[in-house]
Design a protein around this motif. Structure first.
Motif, PDB file in Angstrom:
ATOM      1  N   MET A  86     -22.579   6.140  -2.985  1.00 25.49           N
ATOM      2  CA  MET A  86     -21.375   5.457  -3.447  1.00 25.49           C
ATOM      3  C   MET A  86     -20.210   5.862  -2.557  1.00 25.49           C
ATOM      4  O   MET A  86     -19.845   7.026  -2.506  1.00 25.49           O
ATOM      5  CB  MET A  86     -21.054   5.819  -4.895  1.00 25.49           C
ATOM      6  CG  MET A  86     -22.055   5.262  -5.881  1.00 25.49           C
ATOM      7  SD  MET A  86     -21.635   5.655  -7.586  1.00 25.49           S
ATOM      8  CE  MET A  86     -20.099   4.808  -7.765  1.00 25.49           C
ATOM      9  N   ALA A  87     -19.666   4.912  -1.853  1.00 27.16           N
ATOM     10  CA  ALA A  87     -18.501   5.172  -1.018  1.00 27.16           C
ATOM     11  C   ALA A  87     -17.247   5.011  -1.862  1.00 27.16           C
ATOM     12  O   ALA A  87     -17.214   4.189  -2.772  1.00 27.16           O
ATOM     13  CB  ALA A  87     -18.468   4.195   0.155  1.00 27.16           C
ATOM     14  N   PRO A  88     -16.208   5.795  -1.558  1.00 28.91           N
ATOM     15  CA  PRO A  88     -14.958   5.602  -2.292  1.00 28.91           C
ATOM     16  C   PRO A  88     -14.363   4.244  -1.956  1.00 28.91           C
ATOM     17  O   PRO A  88     -14.630   3.688  -0.887  1.00 28.91           O
ATOM     18  CB  PRO A  88     -14.063   6.740  -1.774  1.00 28.91           C
ATOM     19  CG  PRO A  88     -14.638   7.114  -0.457  1.00 28.91           C
ATOM     20  CD  PRO A  88     -16.103   6.808  -0.532  1.00 28.91           C
ATOM     21  N   PRO A  89     -13.551   3.680  -2.846  1.00 29.07           N
ATOM     22  CA  PRO A  89     -12.945   2.391  -2.544  1.00 29.07           C
ATOM     23  C   PRO A  89     -12.034   2.498  -1.329  1.00 29.07           C
ATOM     24  O   PRO A  89     -11.476   3.556  -1.065  1.00 29.07           O
ATOM     25  CB  PRO A  89     -12.138   2.048  -3.796  1.00 29.07           C
ATOM     26  CG  PRO A  89     -12.203   3.226  -4.681  1.00 29.07           C
ATOM     27  CD  PRO A  89     -13.184   4.198  -4.144  1.00 29.07           C
ATOM     28  N   PRO A  90     -11.907   1.421  -0.559  1.00 27.39           N
ATOM     29  CA  PRO A  90     -11.032   1.455   0.607  1.00 27.39           C
ATOM     30  C   PRO A  90      -9.611   1.784   0.182  1.00 27.39           C
ATOM     31  O   PRO A  90      -9.179   1.433  -0.906  1.00 27.39           O
ATOM     32  CB  PRO A  90     -11.099   0.038   1.169  1.00 27.39           C
ATOM     33  CG  PRO A  90     -12.166  -0.654   0.434  1.00 27.39           C
ATOM     34  CD  PRO A  90     -12.506   0.130  -0.781  1.00 27.39           C
ATOM     35  N   LYS A  91      -8.909   2.459   1.044  1.00 22.62           N
ATOM     36  CA  LYS A  91      -7.558   2.873   0.700  1.00 22.62           C
ATOM     37  C   LYS A  91      -6.491   2.011   1.366  1.00 22.62           C
ATOM     38  O   LYS A  91      -5.333   2.130   1.051  1.00 22.62           O
ATOM     39  CB  LYS A  91      -7.368   4.330   1.075  1.00 22.62           C
ATOM     40  CG  LYS A  91      -8.351   5.247   0.352  1.00 22.62           C
ATOM     41  CD  LYS A  91      -7.790   6.615   0.194  1.00 22.62           C
ATOM     42  CE  LYS A  91      -8.724   7.604  -0.399  1.00 22.62           C
ATOM     43  NZ  LYS A  91      -9.391   7.318  -1.595  1.00 22.62           N
ATOM     44  N   VAL A  92      -6.893   1.152   2.278  1.00 24.21           N
ATOM     45  CA  VAL A  92      -5.932   0.308   2.985  1.00 24.21           C
ATOM     46  C   VAL A  92      -6.369  -1.149   2.822  1.00 24.21           C
ATOM     47  O   VAL A  92      -7.451  -1.533   3.260  1.00 24.21           O
ATOM     48  CB  VAL A  92      -5.843   0.685   4.476  1.00 24.21           C
ATOM     49  CG1 VAL A  92      -4.856  -0.215   5.200  1.00 24.21           C
ATOM     50  CG2 VAL A  92      -5.451   2.145   4.646  1.00 24.21           C
ATOM     51  N   ALA A  93      -5.510  -1.962   2.197  1.00 21.45           N
ATOM     52  CA  ALA A  93      -5.873  -3.354   1.889  1.00 21.45           C
ATOM     53  C   ALA A  93      -6.214  -4.154   3.147  1.00 21.45           C
ATOM     54  O   ALA A  93      -7.111  -4.993   3.118  1.00 21.45           O
ATOM     55  CB  ALA A  93      -4.730  -4.028   1.129  1.00 21.45           C
ATOM     56  N   CYS A  94      -5.520  -3.913   4.253  1.00 17.20           N
ATOM     57  CA  CYS A  94      -5.776  -4.684   5.472  1.00 17.20           C
ATOM     58  C   CYS A  94      -7.163  -4.427   6.057  1.00 17.20           C
ATOM     59  O   CYS A  94      -7.639  -5.199   6.876  1.00 17.20           O
ATOM     60  CB  CYS A  94      -4.693  -4.411   6.516  1.00 17.20           C
ATOM     61  SG  CYS A  94      -3.100  -5.189   6.151  1.00 17.20           S
ATOM     62  N   SER A  95      -7.827  -3.357   5.612  1.00  9.96           N
ATOM     63  CA  SER A  95      -9.170  -3.060   6.114  1.00  9.96           C
ATOM     64  C   SER A  95     -10.257  -3.861   5.396  1.00  9.96           C
ATOM     65  O   SER A  95     -11.420  -3.838   5.800  1.00  9.96           O
ATOM     66  CB  SER A  95      -9.467  -1.565   5.978  1.00  9.96           C
ATOM     67  OG  SER A  95      -9.641  -1.213   4.613  1.00  9.96           O
ATOM     68  N   LEU A  96      -9.886  -4.584   4.354  1.00 12.27           N
ATOM     69  CA  LEU A  96     -10.874  -5.298   3.554  1.00 12.27           C
ATOM     70  C   LEU A  96     -11.368  -6.594   4.184  1.00 12.27           C
ATOM     71  O   LEU A  96     -12.466  -7.050   3.878  1.00 12.27           O
ATOM     72  CB  LEU A  96     -10.295  -5.630   2.173  1.00 12.27           C
ATOM     73  CG  LEU A  96      -9.931  -4.452   1.284  1.00 12.27           C
ATOM     74  CD1 LEU A  96      -9.237  -4.948   0.028  1.00 12.27           C
ATOM     75  CD2 LEU A  96     -11.162  -3.633   0.944  1.00 12.27           C
ATOM     76  N   LEU A  97     -10.556  -7.204   5.026  1.00  9.44           N
ATOM     77  CA  LEU A  97     -10.858  -8.525   5.580  1.00  9.44           C
ATOM     78  C   LEU A  97     -10.537  -8.580   7.062  1.00  9.44           C
ATOM     79  O   LEU A  97      -9.620  -7.908   7.530  1.00  9.44           O
ATOM     80  CB  LEU A  97     -10.016  -9.606   4.887  1.00  9.44           C
ATOM     81  CG  LEU A  97     -10.250  -9.839   3.416  1.00  9.44           C
ATOM     82  CD1 LEU A  97      -9.069 -10.581   2.799  1.00  9.44           C
ATOM     83  CD2 LEU A  97     -11.533 -10.618   3.201  1.00  9.44           C
TER      84      LEU A  97
END
Length: 141
Positions: free
Chosen positions: A8-19
């Motif tokens: 289980m990876a922690p949720p991304p912390k930077v929104a711009c890294s999602l897409l």
């Protein structure tokens, strides 16, 4: 003694890294520029070659499950469930004519709000863009 959780990876912390820009371009069916980091939790992409009221933008906001649930039960919005998207998802319409909509998505302990706005689109068009963005975000959560 607790065991460490694996896989289980922690949720991304930077929104711009999602897409990627390509994913947002595909979802909006229009060329967009790179994501603009508003805060580490908020990223915004804007349609290129248009400006002012004609420019469509999409904003992705990382949020907490608590805020996700609170937003879902706010009395001033109309909530419509979205099936088969993450662990739970819904559209939230915030105006009388339902044109200001957002798609809220939860997967595990991660939650995201996707909001498309600007341009002269119908609520259904905004919802379609938001769902395409949410589907692209889901694997990154």
């Amino acid at each position: 003694v607790g065991r460490p959780v694996t896989g289980m990876a922690p949720p991304p912390k930077v929104a711009c890294s999602l897409l990627t820009t390509a994913q947002v371009t595909a979802a909006l069916a229009a060329t967009v520029g790179g994501g603009r980091q508003m805060t580490k939790e908020v990223c915004q992409w804007s349609e290129q070659a248009k400006s002012g009221d004609d420019q469509v933008k999409v904003q992705v906001t990382l949020t907490t499950p608590e805020r996700y649930n609170k937003f879902k039960t706010a009395g001033s919005v109309t909530v419509t469930a979205v099936e088969h998207l993450g662990d739970d998802a819904y559209y939230s319409a915030q105006t009388a004519d339902n044109t200001q909509v957002a798609l809220c998505l939860r997967k595990g302990e991660a939650a995201v709000i996707v909001h498309a706005f600007g341009g002269k689109k119908t609520a259904a068009e905004y919802q379609s863009m938001e769902k395409a963005i949410a589907e692209a975000v889901l694997p990154a959560l």
